[in-house]
Design a protein around this motif. Structure first.
Motif, short mmCIF file in Angstrom:
data_model
loop_
_atom_site.label_atom_id
_atom_site.label_comp_id
_atom_site.label_asym_id
_atom_site.label_seq_id
_atom_site.Cartn_x
_atom_site.Cartn_y
_atom_site.Cartn_z
N LYS A 11 0.84 -1.21 0.00
CA LYS A 11 0.00 0.00 0.00
C LYS A 11 0.88 1.26 0.00
N ARG A 12 1.91 1.23 0.80
CA ARG A 12 2.83 2.39 0.87
C ARG A 12 3.56 2.56 -0.46
N LEU A 13 3.98 1.46 -1.07
CA LEU A 13 4.64 1.54 -2.37
C LEU A 13 3.73 2.20 -3.40
N ALA A 14 2.45 1.86 -3.38
CA ALA A 14 1.50 2.48 -4.32
C ALA A 14 1.42 3.99 -4.07
N HIS A 15 1.42 4.40 -2.80
CA HIS A 15 1.41 5.83 -2.47
C HIS A 15 2.67 6.50 -3.00
N ILE A 16 3.82 5.90 -2.76
CA ILE A 16 5.09 6.47 -3.22
C ILE A 16 5.09 6.61 -4.74
N GLU A 17 4.60 5.60 -5.43
CA GLU A 17 4.53 5.66 -6.90
C GLU A 17 3.64 6.81 -7.37
N ARG A 18 2.51 7.01 -6.69
CA ARG A 18 1.61 8.12 -7.07
C ARG A 18 2.27 9.48 -6.81
N VAL A 19 2.94 9.62 -5.66
CA VAL A 19 3.62 10.88 -5.34
C VAL A 19 4.72 11.15 -6.37
N ALA A 20 5.51 10.13 -6.70
CA ALA A 20 6.56 10.30 -7.71
C ALA A 20 5.96 10.67 -9.06
N GLY A 21 4.84 10.06 -9.40
CA GLY A 21 4.16 10.39 -10.66
C GLY A 21 3.66 11.83 -10.69
N LEU A 22 3.12 12.30 -9.56
CA LEU A 22 2.66 13.69 -9.49
C LEU A 22 3.81 14.66 -9.69
N VAL A 23 4.89 14.49 -8.92
CA VAL A 23 5.99 15.45 -9.03
C VAL A 23 6.64 15.39 -10.40
N ASP A 24 6.74 14.20 -10.97
CA ASP A 24 7.30 14.07 -12.31
C ASP A 24 6.41 14.78 -13.33
N GLY A 25 5.12 14.58 -13.23
CA GLY A 25 4.19 15.25 -14.14
C GLY A 25 4.22 16.76 -13.99
N TRP A 26 4.27 17.23 -12.76
CA TRP A 26 4.35 18.67 -12.53
C TRP A 26 5.63 19.25 -13.12
N ALA A 27 6.74 18.59 -12.86
CA ALA A 27 8.03 19.07 -13.35
C ALA A 27 8.05 19.13 -14.88
#
Length: 182
Positions: A11-27
């Protein structure tokens, strides 16, 4: 991705993947140079890398082992990454303070702080939060202010202490001239 020393649940890994995806998309949307975008993404991958570690391991790595358990994982992950040779102080501060904020956050810290809160997979995610996700690339300072305001309000409503980095962060965001960091 995650370092070999990470301790996370699925579950935590899924959260980390979503956070990384958000910051990557924003950047990418903000046309941030690749070197900086990579810093944002590395910080996102590390921010919760020790979230599910045993309390003894967190206390061993955290600078202040007497901090509340809920926030030990950031400092512990930053210390562990530094011990493994991570030299980037902006990245380490983004990881160390992602739960509480810090007045000296660089762009990576501000992005991870917001993405961690705005994760669309969280139970309390709202349509309003989805709007903030979309708005971040065009108004990072405004989104940061809104997220910080909600996080500080939650601390107050919960009766939890406002830690020194958090109130200094909030005070930095609410300068007398109304300016926000970009």
């Amino acid at each position: 991705g995650l370092p070999p020393w990470a301790t996370v649940t699925r579950k935590r890994l899924a959260h980390i993947e979503r956070v990384a995806g958000l910051v990557d998309g924003w950047a990418r949307a903000m046309r941030i140079p690749d070197e900086d975008r990579n810093r944002w993404v590395r910080a996102a991958w590390l921010h919760d890398a020790m979230r599910d570690a045993p309390i003894e391991e967190l206390a061993e790595w955290a600078e202040d082992p007497h901090s509340p358990r809920a926030i030990l994982h950031g400092p512990a992950a930053a210390a562990r990454a530094a011990a493994q040779g991570e030299p980037d102080e902006e990245l380490l501060n983004a990881v160390r303070y992602h739960s509480v904020g810090h007045p000296d956050f660089g762009p990576a810290g501000r992005a991870v702080y917001c993405a961690d809160y705005l994760d669309p997979g969280r139970k309390l995610h709202t349509p309003e939060m989805a709007v903030l996700i979309e708005r971040y690339p065009v108004d990072p300072g405004g989104v940061l202010f809104t997220v910080a305001k909600r996080r500080v309000a939650h601390l107050i409503e919960s009766g939890w202490p406002i830690l020194e980095p958090t109130y200094r962060f909030w005070n930095r965001l609410t300068l007398a001239d109304g300016s926000l960091p970009s």
